[in-house]
Design an enzyme around this catalytic site. Structure first.
Site, PDB file in Angstrom:
ATOM      1  N   ARG A 110      -2.393 -63.465  26.053  1.00 51.53           N
ATOM      2  CA  ARG A 110      -2.301 -64.863  25.615  1.00 51.53           C
ATOM      3  C   ARG A 110      -3.631 -65.559  25.882  1.00 51.53           C
ATOM      4  NH1 ARG A 110      -1.155 -69.739  28.244  1.00 51.53           N
ATOM      5  NH2 ARG A 110      -0.146 -71.287  26.907  1.00 51.53           N
TER       6      ARG A 110
ATOM      7  N   SER B 147      10.148 -68.529  21.636  1.00 53.75           N
ATOM      8  CA  SER B 147      10.288 -69.530  22.708  1.00 53.75           C
ATOM      9  C   SER B 147      11.317 -70.585  22.359  1.00 53.75           C
ATOM     10  CB  SER B 147       8.966 -70.264  22.925  1.00 53.75           C
ATOM     11  OG  SER B 147       7.948 -69.389  23.210  1.00 53.75           O
TER      12      SER B 147
ATOM     13  N   LYS C 280       0.259 -74.299  31.333  1.00 52.44           N
ATOM     14  CA  LYS C 280       0.376 -74.634  29.909  1.00 52.44           C
ATOM     15  C   LYS C 280       0.456 -76.151  29.787  1.00 52.44           C
ATOM     16  CE  LYS C 280       3.609 -73.924  26.042  1.00 52.44           C
ATOM     17  NZ  LYS C 280       2.684 -74.083  24.943  1.00 52.44           N
TER      18      LYS C 280
HETATM   19  C1  LIG Z   1       7.734 -64.928  27.312  1.00 52.34           C
HETATM   20  C2  LIG Z   1       7.138 -66.178  26.752  1.00 52.34           C
HETATM   21  N1  LIG Z   1       7.918 -67.244  26.632  1.00 52.34           N
HETATM   22  C3  LIG Z   1       7.402 -68.390  26.150  1.00 52.34           C
HETATM   23  C4  LIG Z   1       6.076 -68.452  25.762  1.00 52.34           C
HETATM   24  C5  LIG Z   1       5.501 -69.716  25.190  1.00 52.34           C
HETATM   25  O1  LIG Z   1       5.234 -69.594  23.791  1.00 52.34           O
HETATM   26  P1  LIG Z   1       4.768 -70.906  22.993  1.00 52.34           P
HETATM   27  O2  LIG Z   1       5.812 -71.937  23.124  1.00 52.34           O
HETATM   28  O3  LIG Z   1       4.406 -70.499  21.623  1.00 52.34           O
HETATM   29  O4  LIG Z   1       3.501 -71.400  23.778  1.00 52.34           O
HETATM   30  P2  LIG Z   1       2.109 -70.650  23.971  1.00 52.34           P
HETATM   31  O5  LIG Z   1       2.298 -69.570  24.973  1.00 52.34           O
HETATM   32  O6  LIG Z   1       1.702 -70.084  22.649  1.00 52.34           O
HETATM   33  O7  LIG Z   1       1.187 -71.718  24.454  1.00 52.34           O
HETATM   34  C6  LIG Z   1       5.306 -67.306  25.899  1.00 52.34           C
HETATM   35  N2  LIG Z   1       4.001 -67.288  25.555  1.00 52.34           N
HETATM   36  N3  LIG Z   1       5.845 -66.174  26.397  1.00 52.34           N
HETATM   37  C1  LIG Z   2       2.862 -69.498  28.641  1.00 56.46           C
HETATM   38  C2  LIG Z   2       3.920 -70.427  29.068  1.00 56.46           C
HETATM   39  N1  LIG Z   2       4.962 -70.753  28.262  1.00 56.46           N
HETATM   40  C3  LIG Z   2       5.793 -71.618  28.831  1.00 56.46           C
HETATM   41  C4  LIG Z   2       6.986 -72.145  28.178  1.00 56.46           C
HETATM   42  O1  LIG Z   2       7.680 -72.954  28.789  1.00 56.46           O
HETATM   43  O2  LIG Z   2       7.260 -71.750  27.063  1.00 56.46           O
HETATM   44  S1  LIG Z   2       5.314 -72.086  30.372  1.00 56.46           S
HETATM   45  C5  LIG Z   2       3.961 -71.072  30.282  1.00 56.46           C
HETATM   46  C6  LIG Z   2       2.973 -70.936  31.392  1.00 56.46           C
HETATM   47  C7  LIG Z   2       3.600 -70.301  32.610  1.00 56.46           C
HETATM   48  O3  LIG Z   2       2.600 -70.137  33.561  1.00 56.46           O
HETATM   49  P1  LIG Z   2       2.923 -70.064  35.108  1.00 56.46           P
HETATM   50  O4  LIG Z   2       3.719 -68.825  35.334  1.00 56.46           O
HETATM   51  O5  LIG Z   2       1.560 -69.971  35.746  1.00 56.46           O
HETATM   52  O6  LIG Z   2       3.649 -71.301  35.476  1.00 56.46           O
END
Ligand SMILES: Cc1ncc(COP(=O)(O)OP(=O)(O)O)c(N)n1
Ligand SMILES: Cc1nc(C(=O)O)sc1CCOP(=O)(O)O
Ligand SMILES: [Mg+2]
Length: 211
Positions: free
Chosen positions: A41, A110, A140
């Site tokens: 990512r 998601s 995020k």
């Molecule tokens: C396992 C997993 N779950 C949720 C996310 C988040 O995807 P998204 O809402 O498209 O946000 P970004 O990661 O693209 O910023 C994820 N990456 N992985």
């Molecule tokens: C990539 C991503 N997706 C989210 C969602 O809610 O869909 S939260 C997130 C970041 C998670 O990072 P951390 O484990 O450091 O909190």
């Protein structure tokens, strides 16, 4: 078969949080520690860098029998023949993505609210749901409001797809999530930012085993 591996930890790479180790070395450490799902990512790297990193991580994952998932980018997932693609509400629509990636690649989607969980039930071709953010996260910046354990409970009760919890998950939350019935725990900062990745994986699994 399009199923997530029979495992627990879902690691999401992040160069920014990797203590200077970079994504490929971080992936190697995660895989040597026994992690079986890795997501790539990186939103702001040049295409060539993303392609090179994903090619290397995909090779490492294959050598360790692990599943390699790419976030957001259908073309990149196809180019490196990733095992999976993860999409969010604002990405390529899952039906369109499924048409482009064929029927072999895993597709994760998601969901951030009860409404999105319900709506996802009617979307064909999705293999698992990423549910979050469960807790507040600094990783995020554009994440939705945390849904807490109630969002996870709703997903577990109302979706027949595997649930991957994400967002603010630290070692301290593993007990609560596992006892709730969550099988897959996605983590960025807690894992890739760990000083000792192997030890962190051991610690997380010890908690899961004790639940
Ligand atoms: C396992 C997993 N779950 C949720 C996310 C988040 O995807 P998204 O809402 O498209 O946000 P970004 O990661 O693209 O910023 C994820 N990456 N992985
Ligand atoms: C990539 C991503 N997706 C989210 C969602 O809610 O869909 S939260 C997130 C970041 C998670 O990072 P951390 O484990 O450091 O909190
Ligand atoms: Mg996305």
């Amino acid at each position: 078969m399009r199923t997530l591996p029979d495992t627990d930890i879902y690691a999401v790479l992040s160069d920014e949080y990797s203590r200077g180790r970079g994504n490929v070395e971080t992936a190697r450490l995660l895989l040597e520690a026994g992690v079986k799902i890795i997501q790539y990512r990186e939103k702001n790297f040049a295409v060539q860098r993303r392609l090179e990193e994903c090619t290397a991580v995909k090779r490492l994952c294959a050598a360790h029998g692990a599943c390699f998932i790419i976030n957001d980018d259908v073309d990149l997932a196809r180019a490196v023949q990733a095992d999976g693609l993860h999409l969010g509400q604002s990405d390529t629509r899952p039906e369109e993505a499924r048409r482009l990636i064929g029927d072999k690649m895993l597709l994760g989607y998601s969901v951030t609210t009860q409404y999105e969980i319900d709506r996802a039930k009617n979307i064909p071709g999705i293999d698992y749901l990423g549910v979050g953010p469960v807790f507040a996260t600094g990783t995020k910046p554009d994440a939705a409001s945390p849904g807490g354990l109630a969002l996870l409970d709703y997903a577990l009760a109302n979706s027949d797809r595997p649930i991957v919890a994400i967002g603010g998950i630290k070692l301290e939350q593993v007990t609560a999530l596992t006892r709730r019935g969550v099988r897959y725990l996605a983590m960025v900062s807690e894992l890739v930012g760990a000083e000792d990745i192997r030890q962190k994986v051991v610690d997380i699994r010890a908690v899961i085993a004790g639940c």
